[in-house]
Design a protein around this motif. Structure first.
Motif, PDB file in Angstrom:
ATOM      1  N   GLN A 129      -4.279  12.215  -1.579  1.00  0.00           N
ATOM      2  CA  GLN A 129      -4.829  11.304  -2.175  1.00  0.00           C
ATOM      3  C   GLN A 129      -3.409  10.415  -2.789  1.00  0.00           C
ATOM      4  O   GLN A 129      -2.895   9.040  -3.042  1.00  0.00           O
ATOM      5  CB  GLN A 129      -5.134  12.128  -3.741  1.00  0.00           C
ATOM      6  N   ALA A 130      -2.059  11.358  -3.154  1.00  0.00           N
ATOM      7  CA  ALA A 130      -0.891  10.808  -4.025  1.00  0.00           C
ATOM      8  C   ALA A 130      -0.388   9.827  -2.987  1.00  0.00           C
ATOM      9  O   ALA A 130       0.452   9.286  -3.054  1.00  0.00           O
ATOM     10  CB  ALA A 130       0.132  11.896  -4.171  1.00  0.00           C
ATOM     11  N   LEU A 131       0.081  10.617  -1.385  1.00  0.00           N
ATOM     12  CA  LEU A 131       0.715   9.673  -0.491  1.00  0.00           C
ATOM     13  C   LEU A 131      -0.199   8.383  -0.141  1.00  0.00           C
ATOM     14  O   LEU A 131       0.147   7.488   0.086  1.00  0.00           O
ATOM     15  CB  LEU A 131       0.506  10.386   1.002  1.00  0.00           C
ATOM     16  N   GLU A 132      -1.014   8.134   0.338  1.00  0.00           N
ATOM     17  CA  GLU A 132      -2.192   6.813  -0.058  1.00  0.00           C
ATOM     18  C   GLU A 132      -2.225   6.238  -0.976  1.00  0.00           C
ATOM     19  O   GLU A 132      -1.466   4.658  -0.536  1.00  0.00           O
ATOM     20  CB  GLU A 132      -3.632   7.341   0.336  1.00  0.00           C
ATOM     21  N   ARG A 133      -1.779   6.813  -1.969  1.00  0.00           N
ATOM     22  CA  ARG A 133      -1.322   5.469  -3.425  1.00  0.00           C
ATOM     23  C   ARG A 133      -0.242   4.884  -3.240  1.00  0.00           C
ATOM     24  O   ARG A 133       0.142   3.678  -3.079  1.00  0.00           O
ATOM     25  CB  ARG A 133      -1.877   6.208  -4.865  1.00  0.00           C
ATOM     26  N   ARG A 134       0.730   6.201  -2.787  1.00  0.00           N
ATOM     27  CA  ARG A 134       2.272   5.248  -2.494  1.00  0.00           C
ATOM     28  C   ARG A 134       1.893   4.384  -1.013  1.00  0.00           C
ATOM     29  O   ARG A 134       2.453   3.256  -1.274  1.00  0.00           O
ATOM     30  CB  ARG A 134       3.499   6.298  -2.152  1.00  0.00           C
ATOM     31  N   ARG A 135       1.120   4.767  -0.385  1.00  0.00           N
ATOM     32  CA  ARG A 135       1.317   3.414   0.623  1.00  0.00           C
ATOM     33  C   ARG A 135       0.733   2.829   0.521  1.00  0.00           C
ATOM     34  O   ARG A 135       0.440   0.912   1.196  1.00  0.00           O
ATOM     35  CB  ARG A 135       0.303   4.333   1.761  1.00  0.00           C
ATOM     36  N   ALA A 136      -0.731   2.544  -0.532  1.00  0.00           N
ATOM     37  CA  ALA A 136      -1.123   1.229  -1.229  1.00  0.00           C
ATOM     38  C   ALA A 136       0.128  -0.307  -2.073  1.00  0.00           C
ATOM     39  O   ALA A 136      -0.134  -0.556  -2.174  1.00  0.00           O
ATOM     40  CB  ALA A 136      -1.854   1.972  -1.828  1.00  0.00           C
ATOM     41  N   VAL A 137       0.478   1.183  -3.261  1.00  0.00           N
ATOM     42  CA  VAL A 137       1.544   0.507  -3.993  1.00  0.00           C
ATOM     43  C   VAL A 137       3.023   0.307  -3.730  1.00  0.00           C
ATOM     44  O   VAL A 137       3.892  -0.387  -4.593  1.00  0.00           O
ATOM     45  CB  VAL A 137       1.553   1.064  -5.279  1.00  0.00           C
ATOM     46  N   LEU A 138       2.921   0.462  -2.587  1.00  0.00           N
ATOM     47  CA  LEU A 138       4.689   0.501  -1.824  1.00  0.00           C
ATOM     48  C   LEU A 138       4.726   0.119  -0.894  1.00  0.00           C
ATOM     49  O   LEU A 138       6.440  -0.286  -1.140  1.00  0.00           O
ATOM     50  CB  LEU A 138       5.487   2.097  -1.990  1.00  0.00           C
ATOM     51  N   GLY A 139       3.744  -0.926  -0.679  1.00  0.00           N
ATOM     52  CA  GLY A 139       4.258  -1.615   0.417  1.00  0.00           C
ATOM     53  C   GLY A 139       5.543  -3.057   1.227  1.00  0.00           C
ATOM     54  O   GLY A 139       6.111  -2.117   1.696  1.00  0.00           O
ATOM     55  N   GLU A 140       5.545  -3.336  -0.125  1.00  0.00           N
ATOM     56  CA  GLU A 140       6.532  -4.147  -0.214  1.00  0.00           C
ATOM     57  C   GLU A 140       8.054  -3.829  -0.609  1.00  0.00           C
ATOM     58  O   GLU A 140       8.912  -4.158   0.193  1.00  0.00           O
ATOM     59  CB  GLU A 140       6.321  -4.642  -1.400  1.00  0.00           C
ATOM     60  N   LEU A 141       7.720  -2.396  -1.342  1.00  0.00           N
ATOM     61  CA  LEU A 141       9.149  -2.273  -1.395  1.00  0.00           C
ATOM     62  C   LEU A 141      10.164  -0.785   0.116  1.00  0.00           C
ATOM     63  O   LEU A 141      10.785  -0.194  -0.130  1.00  0.00           O
ATOM     64  CB  LEU A 141       8.855  -0.819  -2.667  1.00  0.00           C
ATOM     65  N   LEU A 142       9.577  -0.295   0.818  1.00  0.00           N
ATOM     66  CA  LEU A 142      10.102   0.743   2.071  1.00  0.00           C
ATOM     67  C   LEU A 142       9.910  -0.106   2.923  1.00  0.00           C
ATOM     68  O   LEU A 142       9.578  -0.813   3.676  1.00  0.00           O
ATOM     69  CB  LEU A 142       8.885   1.860   2.280  1.00  0.00           C
ATOM     70  N   ASP A 143      10.706   0.087   3.538  1.00  0.00           N
ATOM     71  CA  ASP A 143      11.251  -0.239   4.890  1.00  0.00           C
ATOM     72  C   ASP A 143      10.183   0.205   5.823  1.00  0.00           C
ATOM     73  O   ASP A 143       9.581   1.038   6.088  1.00  0.00           O
ATOM     74  CB  ASP A 143      12.414  -0.475   5.790  1.00  0.00           C
ATOM     75  N   VAL A 144      10.248  -0.662   7.535  1.00  0.00           N
ATOM     76  CA  VAL A 144       9.154  -0.334   8.144  1.00  0.00           C
ATOM     77  C   VAL A 144       9.438   0.775   8.258  1.00  0.00           C
ATOM     78  O   VAL A 144       7.844   1.500   9.071  1.00  0.00           O
ATOM     79  CB  VAL A 144       9.213  -1.404   9.796  1.00  0.00           C
ATOM     80  N   GLU A 145      10.457   1.518   9.002  1.00  0.00           N
ATOM     81  CA  GLU A 145      10.212   2.895   9.230  1.00  0.00           C
ATOM     82  C   GLU A 145       9.624   3.814   8.552  1.00  0.00           C
ATOM     83  O   GLU A 145       8.687   5.288   8.969  1.00  0.00           O
ATOM     84  CB  GLU A 145      11.673   2.800   9.685  1.00  0.00           C
ATOM     85  N   ASP A 146       9.532   4.106   7.447  1.00  0.00           N
ATOM     86  CA  ASP A 146       8.756   4.362   6.023  1.00  0.00           C
ATOM     87  C   ASP A 146       7.632   4.541   6.713  1.00  0.00           C
ATOM     88  O   ASP A 146       7.036   5.348   6.051  1.00  0.00           O
ATOM     89  CB  ASP A 146       9.919   4.570   4.873  1.00  0.00           C
ATOM     90  N   LEU A 147       7.783   2.933   6.391  1.00  0.00           N
ATOM     91  CA  LEU A 147       5.472   2.582   6.306  1.00  0.00           C
ATOM     92  C   LEU A 147       5.915   3.516   7.489  1.00  0.00           C
ATOM     93  O   LEU A 147       4.501   4.106   7.734  1.00  0.00           O
ATOM     94  CB  LEU A 147       5.956   0.773   6.275  1.00  0.00           C
ATOM     95  N   ALA A 148       6.113   3.386   8.500  1.00  0.00           N
ATOM     96  CA  ALA A 148       5.469   4.029   9.878  1.00  0.00           C
ATOM     97  C   ALA A 148       5.567   5.655  10.426  1.00  0.00           C
ATOM     98  O   ALA A 148       4.058   6.014  10.143  1.00  0.00           O
ATOM     99  CB  ALA A 148       5.632   3.545  10.835  1.00  0.00           C
ATOM    100  N   ALA A 149       6.106   5.755   9.089  1.00  0.00           N
ATOM    101  CA  ALA A 149       5.932   7.909   9.003  1.00  0.00           C
ATOM    102  C   ALA A 149       5.290   8.202   7.615  1.00  0.00           C
ATOM    103  O   ALA A 149       4.377   8.739   7.782  1.00  0.00           O
ATOM    104  CB  ALA A 149       7.867   8.759   8.171  1.00  0.00           C
ATOM    105  N   LEU A 150       4.261   7.558   7.171  1.00  0.00           N
ATOM    106  CA  LEU A 150       4.156   7.541   6.080  1.00  0.00           C
ATOM    107  C   LEU A 150       2.765   7.230   6.723  1.00  0.00           C
ATOM    108  O   LEU A 150       1.706   8.103   5.980  1.00  0.00           O
ATOM    109  CB  LEU A 150       3.562   6.227   5.017  1.00  0.00           C
ATOM    110  N   ASP A 151       2.141   6.282   7.802  1.00  0.00           N
ATOM    111  CA  ASP A 151       1.436   5.981   8.012  1.00  0.00           C
ATOM    112  C   ASP A 151       0.377   6.631   9.416  1.00  0.00           C
ATOM    113  O   ASP A 151      -0.202   7.544   8.843  1.00  0.00           O
ATOM    114  CB  ASP A 151       1.024   4.680   9.298  1.00  0.00           C
TER     115      ASP A 151
END
Ligand SMILES: C[S@@+](CC[C@H](N)C(=O)[O-])C[C@H]1O[C@@H](n2cnc3c(N)ncnc32)[C@H](O)[C@@H]1O
Length: 275
Positions: free
Chosen positions: A222-244
Motif C-alpha cells: 500500500q505504501a509503495l502504491e501511494r508513492r507511485r501515485a504521488v511521486l510520478g513527477e519527482l522520480l526519473d524513468v528508471e525509478d518509476l520502472a523499478a517501482l512498477d
C-alpha cells in the motif's frame, strides 16, 4: 480537513496501524501507571490505536475522534470484532474539539502535522486535559525501511529517493494547508510551549524482519502504491520502472513475492502532563 482523501486511504491506514502495533503497545506500556477514565484518540482514523487504548484501559471510556465518519465506522467495526468498548465522535480538528474534554489521556498520532497551525493544535489538545492528565503525540520518528539498497534491478538507493520525494510532497502539503504557520518542529519544545510539564520523547522500534508476514507485506504494498501515485513527477524513468516492477504481482522481484522485504521503523511519541 485538508485535501487528503482519507477515506480512500482507509486500507492503508489500517494496515499501517496494524504493522505498527508493536510501537503502540510499547508506548502504552509507558502509561501503564495511569488509571484514566476518559481517553480521547484525536484523529484516530480507522481506530487501530484507539482499540489498543480500549484494550489497555478497559475501565476507561475511549472515544475515537476523527473528521471522516467513514473511518470512524471502520473503528466501530474493528472494536466490535475485537470485543473492546469504543465510542466515536465526528469532529473537525481543531475547531470541533471544544466540548470533547476534559480527558485524563489524549492520544493523537500523525494528525497535528495536517493542521495549519501546529502549535495552536497542540495548545488545543493540551487544553482538553484535566489537571494531571497526559498528552501523547505521535510525530516525527523515522521513515520506514522496506527494501534492500540494491534491489537487483534499477539504480541502487531507491528507498532513499522515495523518502526525499515524500519529504518534498510533505513540504507542499504543509505549505498548502489553510492557515499554515511555519514553526520549528521541536515537538518536546512545542509541548512545553502548550503549558505541559514532565515532557519527554521516546522512540519505539517496529521491527518486522524478512521474510514478511501477510499484514506488514500488504502494508508495504500500500505504501509503495501511494508513492507511485504521488511521486510520478519527482522520480526519473528508471525509478518509476523499478517501482512498477516492485508492484507487479507476477514479478518474482515484486513486493508480493520477494523474500528479502522487511519493515523497520521507529515511532516517536512525545508525552507531557498538564500541571
Ligand atoms: C495520517 S492519518 C492518522 C490516523 C491514525 N491516527 C494513525 O496514526 O494511523 C490522519 C487522520 O487524521 C484525520 N484528520 C486529518 N485532519 C483532520 C482534521 N482537521 N480534523 C479531524 N480529523 C482530521 C484523518 O481523517 C485521518 O484519519
Amino acid at each position: 480537513m485538508n485535501d487528503f482523501d482519507w477515506v480512500a486511504m482507509a486500507d492503508m491506514l489500517e494496515l499501517e496501524g496494524e504493522a505498527e502495533t508493536p510501537s503502540v503497545r510499547q508506548a502504552l506500556a509507558e502509561l501503564k501507571h495511569l488509571t484514566p477514565r476518559w481517553i480521547l484518540d484525536v484523529g484516530s482514523g480507522p481506530g487501530v490505536a484507539a482499540c489498543r487504548l480500549a484494550a489497555a484501559f478497559p475501565q476507561a471510556e475511549v472515544i475515537a475522534v476523527d473528521g471522516a465518519p467513514e473511518l470512524l465506522a471502520r473503528a466501530e467495526e474493528r472494536a466490535e470484532r475485537l470485543g473492546v468498548r469504543l465510542r466515536t465522535r465526528v469532529a473537525e480538528f481543531p475547531a470541533g474539539l471544544a466540548d470533547l474534554g476534559p480527558a485524563d489521556l489524549v492520544w493523537s498520532a500523525r494528525v497535528v502535522h495536517h493542521v495549519g497551525d501546529q502549535q495552536g493544535a497542540l495548545d488545543q489538545l493540551a487544553g482538553l486535559l484535566v489537571p494531571g492528565g497526559v498528552l501523547a503525540v505521535v510525530e516525527g520518528g523515522l521513515p520506514a525501511r522496506w527494501l534492500p539498497r540494491d534491489l537487483g534491478f534499477g539504480r541502487p538507493g531507491l528507498q532513499a529517493r522515495l523518502d526525499a520525494g515524500m519529504a518534498e510532497r510533505f513540504n507542499q502539503m504543509r505549505a498548502e494547508l489553510p492557515g499554515s504557520v511555519a514553526v520549528v518542529e521541536d515537538w518536546p519544545g512545542m509541548l512545553r510551549a502548550a503549558g505541559l510539564t514532565e515532557v519527554r520523547s521516546k522512540a519505539f522500534l517496529v521491527d518486522h524482519p524478512a521474510p514478511l508476514g501477510d499484514v506488514p507485506r500488504r502494508s508495504v504494498r500500500q505504501a509503495l502504491e501511494r508513492r507511485r501515485a504521488v511521486l510520478g513527477e519527482l522520480l526519473d524513468v528508471e525509478d518509476l520502472a523499478a517501482l512498477d516492477r516492485l508492484l507487479d504481482p507476477a514479478d518474482p522481484g515484486g513486493v508480493d513475492r520477494r523474500a528479502d522485504l522487511f519493515l523497520l521503523t521507529a515511532t516517536s511519541v512525545h508525552f507531557g502532563r498538564r500541571p
